[in-house]
Design a protein around this motif. Structure first.
Motif, PDB file in Angstrom:
ATOM      1  N   GLU A 276       0.813  -1.212   0.000  1.00 24.88           N
ATOM      2  CA  GLU A 276       0.000   0.000   0.000  1.00 24.88           C
ATOM      3  C   GLU A 276       0.850   1.267   0.000  1.00 24.88           C
ATOM      4  O   GLU A 276       0.504   2.264  -0.638  1.00 24.88           O
ATOM      5  CB  GLU A 276      -0.921  -0.003   1.223  1.00 24.88           C
ATOM      6  CG  GLU A 276      -1.984  -1.077   1.183  1.00 24.88           C
ATOM      7  CD  GLU A 276      -2.604  -1.316   2.542  1.00 24.88           C
ATOM      8  OE1 GLU A 276      -2.303  -0.528   3.464  1.00 24.88           O
ATOM      9  OE2 GLU A 276      -3.362  -2.294   2.692  1.00 24.88           O
ATOM     10  N   ARG A 277       1.957   1.216   0.738  1.00 23.20           N
ATOM     11  CA  ARG A 277       2.783   2.422   0.873  1.00 23.20           C
ATOM     12  C   ARG A 277       3.868   2.527  -0.191  1.00 23.20           C
ATOM     13  O   ARG A 277       4.630   3.494  -0.207  1.00 23.20           O
ATOM     14  CB  ARG A 277       3.432   2.431   2.268  1.00 23.20           C
ATOM     15  CG  ARG A 277       2.457   2.446   3.426  1.00 23.20           C
ATOM     16  CD  ARG A 277       1.775   3.783   3.593  1.00 23.20           C
ATOM     17  NE  ARG A 277       2.679   4.794   4.077  1.00 23.20           N
ATOM     18  CZ  ARG A 277       2.865   5.092   5.364  1.00 23.20           C
ATOM     19  NH1 ARG A 277       2.193   4.445   6.287  1.00 23.20           N
ATOM     20  NH2 ARG A 277       3.702   6.045   5.722  1.00 23.20           N
ATOM     21  N   GLY A 612      -3.861   0.468   9.990  1.00 25.95           N
ATOM     22  CA  GLY A 612      -3.037  -0.157   8.957  1.00 25.95           C
ATOM     23  C   GLY A 612      -3.708  -1.324   8.274  1.00 25.95           C
ATOM     24  O   GLY A 612      -3.121  -2.397   8.144  1.00 25.95           O
ATOM     25  N   ARG A 613      -4.918  -1.147   7.815  1.00 27.58           N
ATOM     26  CA  ARG A 613      -5.676  -2.195   7.138  1.00 27.58           C
ATOM     27  C   ARG A 613      -5.748  -1.897   5.640  1.00 27.58           C
ATOM     28  O   ARG A 613      -5.578  -0.754   5.221  1.00 27.58           O
ATOM     29  CB  ARG A 613      -7.095  -2.276   7.705  1.00 27.58           C
ATOM     30  CG  ARG A 613      -7.137  -2.473   9.217  1.00 27.58           C
ATOM     31  CD  ARG A 613      -6.804  -3.891   9.597  1.00 27.58           C
ATOM     32  NE  ARG A 613      -6.763  -4.068  11.047  1.00 27.58           N
ATOM     33  CZ  ARG A 613      -6.599  -5.231  11.641  1.00 27.58           C
ATOM     34  NH1 ARG A 613      -6.455  -6.325  10.928  1.00 27.58           N
ATOM     35  NH2 ARG A 613      -6.559  -5.323  12.960  1.00 27.58           N
ATOM     36  N   PRO A 614      -6.060  -2.905   4.822  1.00 26.50           N
ATOM     37  CA  PRO A 614      -6.233  -2.650   3.396  1.00 26.50           C
ATOM     38  C   PRO A 614      -7.376  -1.663   3.156  1.00 26.50           C
ATOM     39  O   PRO A 614      -8.274  -1.516   3.987  1.00 26.50           O
ATOM     40  CB  PRO A 614      -6.570  -4.042   2.833  1.00 26.50           C
ATOM     41  CG  PRO A 614      -6.027  -4.999   3.835  1.00 26.50           C
ATOM     42  CD  PRO A 614      -6.180  -4.327   5.167  1.00 26.50           C
ATOM     43  N   ARG A 698      -1.596   7.217   3.540  1.00 26.16           N
ATOM     44  CA  ARG A 698      -0.639   6.509   4.381  1.00 26.16           C
ATOM     45  C   ARG A 698       0.742   7.155   4.302  1.00 26.16           C
ATOM     46  O   ARG A 698       1.482   7.162   5.291  1.00 26.16           O
ATOM     47  CB  ARG A 698      -0.570   5.038   3.968  1.00 26.16           C
ATOM     48  CG  ARG A 698      -1.850   4.260   4.255  1.00 26.16           C
ATOM     49  CD  ARG A 698      -1.755   2.838   3.716  1.00 26.16           C
ATOM     50  NE  ARG A 698      -3.040   2.165   3.692  1.00 26.16           N
ATOM     51  CZ  ARG A 698      -3.540   1.455   4.700  1.00 26.16           C
ATOM     52  NH1 ARG A 698      -2.846   1.339   5.807  1.00 26.16           N
ATOM     53  NH2 ARG A 698      -4.714   0.863   4.598  1.00 26.16           N
ATOM     54  N   ARG A 699       1.100   7.657   3.132  1.00 23.96           N
ATOM     55  CA  ARG A 699       2.403   8.305   2.998  1.00 23.96           C
ATOM     56  C   ARG A 699       2.425   9.676   3.657  1.00 23.96           C
ATOM     57  O   ARG A 699       3.446  10.111   4.164  1.00 23.96           O
ATOM     58  CB  ARG A 699       2.767   8.443   1.520  1.00 23.96           C
ATOM     59  CG  ARG A 699       3.194   7.145   0.855  1.00 23.96           C
ATOM     60  CD  ARG A 699       3.750   7.406  -0.530  1.00 23.96           C
ATOM     61  NE  ARG A 699       4.275   6.185  -1.121  1.00 23.96           N
ATOM     62  CZ  ARG A 699       4.847   6.133  -2.312  1.00 23.96           C
ATOM     63  NH1 ARG A 699       4.986   7.230  -3.037  1.00 23.96           N
ATOM     64  NH2 ARG A 699       5.298   4.989  -2.795  1.00 23.96           N
ATOM     65  N   HIS A 700       1.285  10.361   3.630  1.00 27.14           N
ATOM     66  CA  HIS A 700       1.219  11.721   4.159  1.00 27.14           C
ATOM     67  C   HIS A 700       0.019  11.832   5.102  1.00 27.14           C
ATOM     68  O   HIS A 700      -0.964  12.518   4.801  1.00 27.14           O
ATOM     69  CB  HIS A 700       1.108  12.729   3.020  1.00 27.14           C
ATOM     70  CG  HIS A 700       2.171  12.576   1.976  1.00 27.14           C
ATOM     71  ND1 HIS A 700       3.482  12.974   2.190  1.00 27.14           N
ATOM     72  CD2 HIS A 700       2.128  12.047   0.726  1.00 27.14           C
ATOM     73  CE1 HIS A 700       4.192  12.717   1.100  1.00 27.14           C
ATOM     74  NE2 HIS A 700       3.408  12.145   0.214  1.00 27.14           N
ATOM     75  N   PRO A 701       0.085  11.150   6.253  1.00 29.27           N
ATOM     76  CA  PRO A 701      -1.096  11.067   7.127  1.00 29.27           C
ATOM     77  C   PRO A 701      -1.542  12.406   7.702  1.00 29.27           C
ATOM     78  O   PRO A 701      -2.712  12.551   8.071  1.00 29.27           O
ATOM     79  CB  PRO A 701      -0.636  10.108   8.237  1.00 29.27           C
ATOM     80  CG  PRO A 701       0.852  10.169   8.217  1.00 29.27           C
ATOM     81  CD  PRO A 701       1.235  10.396   6.788  1.00 29.27           C
ATOM     82  N   PHE A 702      -0.642  13.371   7.800  1.00 28.74           N
ATOM     83  CA  PHE A 702      -1.040  14.696   8.298  1.00 28.74           C
ATOM     84  C   PHE A 702      -1.421  15.633   7.156  1.00 28.74           C
ATOM     85  O   PHE A 702      -2.387  16.391   7.246  1.00 28.74           O
ATOM     86  CB  PHE A 702       0.079  15.319   9.122  1.00 28.74           C
ATOM     87  CG  PHE A 702      -0.240  16.708   9.634  1.00 28.74           C
ATOM     88  CD1 PHE A 702      -1.158  16.882  10.657  1.00 28.74           C
ATOM     89  CD2 PHE A 702       0.366  17.830   9.080  1.00 28.74           C
ATOM     90  CE1 PHE A 702      -1.470  18.156  11.125  1.00 28.74           C
ATOM     91  CE2 PHE A 702       0.061  19.106   9.535  1.00 28.74           C
ATOM     92  CZ  PHE A 702      -0.852  19.268  10.574  1.00 28.74           C
TER      93      PHE A 702
END
Length: 889
Positions: A276-277, A612-614, A698-702
């Motif tokens: 995913e990431r 952290g789930r699909p 997920r890469r940029h959660p903020f």
């Protein structure tokens, strides 16, 4: 770097030509590329090569044995490379175990000892050291795969180091653009291999001894721009605890794991996360005797062979040695001992200084592991042939430990307890001393060792130790040792089964795993604190077994305290619903409670559903949460519409915002907050299914929720929806910015992020309700407290009431429109109390009813699938099949 000599060892004879380690000799060829990260500025390869030359000049000119107490520092790295460049034989040992260092100094009598003394990095010549006969090929001596305390060493050659470094570069596709977090102990072959492989390809290192649970570790990852993390199975357990999936790590590209088998489920979760990431996650198989790594399971190969350890690294090969006849009868077809060949196979072992003169004695490595190799070269490990245990990533030779810990008069038997070390001794009251010795000599924490003392050692009819019997007894001892924790663990599991309606809850399922959400969070957290005391951060992602370990010592003091600290969002939820009641009953003019709850909803979405789930599972969990909001709401609204007529089908279906009358405010707008919440949650679920969005979040959660805040401001300032009407404060699209602000609050992990999200309510709320400035002030205060104050003090006696009101906030909001108009003419305060009582009663009734209904439905479904359908309903206490239970609101 500081190099201080206590004395200078005399040169003994001419320094003859000898082999060198190629990647050490080529350091300068990488020029001005960064070699080592340092806070004051990167050390380039040219700079590193110069530092190595300077350090080499301070080392003895004559080749000798150099014992080096390793540490993850630039001082160590420079001196280590300098010793190799001079052709010295380095004996690398853990720098944090002085007893172990002293024992090896006494046994092997090195010519120089390198270690940290106080704050200085020192090289001390040993004047009384003998002149060792060192084989020309010998470069490095390591203890056997973490069996610290053992005098048995692995003899590695210059070619071993070079070939394995080159093989790892090829197998992992490392380039000079990689930057590795070198935080594994460098005296450990895997940690040292990370250093070697990156230097061999011109990549750079971030040397650190921080643990992944230390916030400083992640600050260093971001500050340094690290692209790769390496860890043993225990590291990956910790990475799940700290919530790796939710961390903002824009530079991360590579994850590697070795040092023991990673549980299949854990490996699968990390593979999914990596996919995913956009990361590359590789598991590896190796031994110190093969200079660390022998096989790599690439992401591509893992998709079809998730149970394998990979294929041999370039230059290596595996074959299967058939087992002897007796063992073959008990083994599966094709299973035998794995034998490895390659240029990275050690020269042999050393148990005394005389062995340092020996050349190659091992041409193929008998791994001691049982496994298979298929036609494509894919290797699988199915068990162990020899007595070796893996504890916290360390490979322990149990026979050696028995000799080290006991003798003929006081024997000690060692048993592998699947991640813990078991010890059995007939000597009474010997447990404490054994725990101390295993900690000092072998680096094992007390929690990793189980001791059964004062026990006659069981033996087989042949007179040999009966290890299976010992293992069984030690398992019972482990239960007793853990009884305090296990008792609390059982209570936690029981609470999860009761409060979440999940009979399938176990010691290995967390609150999030069981589908817990913001509706159940408050009651569960408060009840857990009654059992465990103060809860750790991110407790909702910890299993009951993990929860009980660090908490038990806090329990008694928390129970005696007059004040308890509750999570801020819990207190705000309770206060917000009371503000709503106070405002509607005219008890006090304090508007803003519902909008504050909307911020809290965004905050809890990020905490409970965006884990952290699909992507599909994320969306499913959000929709399940919507159902848990809509179902009790629809039932209540439908009943009121049927018997009172205040509402209609649009309210029941939460469609009033779409089909209702925006020109007139009336009872049909009572539930604007719930409608807005449902709409925003469904929109979030759809976003999770948008290709690319999930990976971006997920890469940029903020950054992602802050971008949504910016998007929401377009509607807040009427740029996109100019005709929202006088009641635009109830419009879901207009309120997106508040919901996204709560999401961003949950993702803000640094001071500057908290400051940035703090600016949102301060700058954007004033003026939104021109005639009600108090509403903006209430919401702003709630958001700022949520950002900057993680917990709030609450009188211990009030904790139950606060948690109940917070848990029932949805139900209080639902029911109070029917209750307070009838009581307010008598007394506004009484109207507030009556609204709370009815809301709490509906909350309890719904929880009990939904739990019973879900159990009956699950039992009926199970009988239907089994072909045993009957009309007789299942008993309330019947078991629910895993995954079919629902969470009561």
């Amino acid at each position: 770097m500081s190099l201080a000599f206590a004395s200078h060892h005399a040169t003994r004879g001419a320094d003859s030509a000898r082999a060198r380690v190629a990647f050490v000799e080529r350091l300068e060829e990488w020029g001005d590329r960064a070699a080592v990260y340092a806070p004051t500025g990167d050390l380039t390869y040219v700079g590193l090569a110069a530092a190595v030359r300077d350090a080499a000049e301070q080392l003895p000119a004559t080749r000798q044995l150099v014992l080096m107490a390793a540490e993850n520092s630039v001082d160590w790295l420079v001196t280590y490379l300098a010793a190799l460049s001079r052709g010295h034989v380095v004996l690398l040992v853990p720098g944090d175990r002085p007893d172990h260092v002293a024992g090896l100094v006494q046994r092997y009598r090195p010519g120089s000892v390198v270690r940290r003394t106080g704050s200085a990095w020192t090289v001390t010549a040993q004047d009384d050291a003998p002149e060792h006969d060192l084989h020309p090929d010998l470069a490095l001596l390591l203890t056997t795969s973490g069996s610290t305390g053992s005098p048995k060493l692995v003899r590695l050659s210059h070619d071993n180091l070079d070939s394995n470094a080159t093989s790892i570069v090829q197998a992992l596709s490392l380039t000079d653009r990689d930057r590795a977090m070198a935080s594994l102990p460098v005296h450990y072959s895997y940690g040292l291999s990370v250093v070697h492989s990156h230097l061999a390809c011109g990549a750079s290192l971030v040397l650190s001894d921080f643990s992944v649970v230390d916030p400083c570790y992640w600050d260093l990852v971001r500050r340094s721009g690290a692209t790769g993390l390496s860890g043993v199975p225990h590291t990956y357990e910790l990475l799940e605890r700290v919530g790796l999936a939710e961390l903002d790590l824009p530079g991360l590209r590579t994850l590697t794991q070795a040092g023991g088998a990673l549980p299949v489920a854990t490996a699968a979760r990390f593979r999914a996360l990596a996919a995913e990431r956009g990361w590359r996650f590789s598991t590896m198989y190796g031994q110190t005797e093969a200079t660390a790594r022998m096989a790599v399971l690439s992401p591509a190969l893992a998709t079809t062979n998730p149970d394998a350890v990979g294929v041999a690294v370039p230059g290596g090969a595996f074959r299967v040695e058939p087992l002897e006849q007796a063992a073959t009868r008990a083994a599966a077809p094709g299973v035998g001992e794995l034998v490895y060949t390659g240029p990275n196979v050690m020269l042999g072992y050393a148990t005394s200084p005389a062995d340092l003169a020996r050349g190659r004695e091992v041409h193929e490595l008998r791994t001691g592991d049982l496994g298979t190799v298929d036609d494509a070269g894919v290797v699988r490990v199915v068990g162990r042939r020899s007595r070796v245990a893996k504890v916290l990533g360390l490979r322990l030779d149990l026979d050696h430990l028995e000799r080290d810990l006991g003798d003929d008069s006081t024997p000690v038997r060692c048993v592998d307890l699947d991640g813990r070390l078991g010890l059995v001794t007939p000597r009474p009251d010997h447990a404490e001393s054994l725990l101390a010795v295993t900690a000092q000599r072998h680096g094992l924490p007390r929690t990793a060792v189980v001791v059964l003392d004062g026990c006659e050692i069981p033996v087989l009819s042949t007179g040999k130790p009966d290890y299976p019997a010992m293992r069984s007894r030690l398992a019972d001892v482990a239960d007793v040792v853990d009884s305090g924790g296990r008792d609390r663990c059982a209570l936690v599991v029981a609470l999860y089964r009761h409060l979440l309606g999940r009979p399938d809850a176990s010691a290995r399922t967390s609150f999030v795993d069981l589908g817990g959400d913001s509706l159940s969070y408050v009651e569960v957290s408060v009840r857990l604190e009654e059992v465990l005391g103060t809860l750790p951060a991110h407790w909702q992602r910890l299993t009951p077994a993990e929860l009980v370990d660090p908490i038990t010592t806090q329990l008694d003091s928390d129970r005696r305290a007059r004040w308890r600290r509750l999570e801020t969002n819990v207190v705000i939820r309770a206060l917000a619903v009371i503000l709503i009641l106070a405002n509607h009953t005219k008890l006090a003019e304090l508007p803003g409670g519902a909008h504050t709850l909307l911020v809290i909803a965004g905050y809890n979405l990020a905490r409970f559903q965006l884990t952290g789930r699909p992507p599909r599972e994320r969306a499913t969990r959000i929709v399940q949460g919507v159902v848990r909001i809509w179902a009790p709401s629809a039932l209540w609204i439908g009943l009121v519409a049927l018997f009172v007529g205040t509402y209609d089908w649009r309210n029941v279906l939460m469609l009033n915002q779409v089909l209702g009358d925006w020109a007139r405010w009336g009872p049909h707008w009572h539930f604007w907050f719930i409608e807005a919440l449902v709409a925003l949650l469904l929109g979030s679920a759809l976003l999770c299914l948008v290709p690319g969005f999930d990976r971006l979040e997920r890469r940029h959660p903020f950054a992602v929720p802050m971008a949504l805040v910016g998007l929401g401001l377009l509607t807040r300032y009427a740029v996109v929806i100019p005709d929202a009407g006088p009641y635009r404060g109830a419009n879901a699209l207009v309120l997106l910015w508040l919901f996204a602000t709560g999401w961003a609050v949950s993702r803000a992990t640094t001071t500057w992020q908290r400051l940035l999200v703090s600016a949102v309510p301060v700058l954007t709320l004033p003026g939104f309700w021109p005639t009600m400035p108090g509403r903006a002030a209430t919401i702003t205060a709630g958001v700022l407290v949520l950002i900057w104050v993680p917990t709030l003090p609450v009188p211990a006696r009030a904790v139950g009431a606060v948690s109940a009101v917070a848990s029932a906030s949805l139900f209080v909001y639902l029911t109070h429109f029917v209750v307070y108009p009838h009581v307010m003419p008598v007394n506004s305060g009484l109207a507030v109390v009556a609204s709370l009582v009815v809301g709490l009663a509906y909350w309890k009734a719904w929880g009990w009813t939904s739990t019973v209904a879900s159990r009956v439905a699950a039992s009926a479904w199970a009988r239907l699938r089994a072909g045993r359908w009957s009309r007789r309903p299942a008993a309330v206490g019947s078991e629910v099949q895993p995954g079919l239970g629902t969470v009561p609101a």
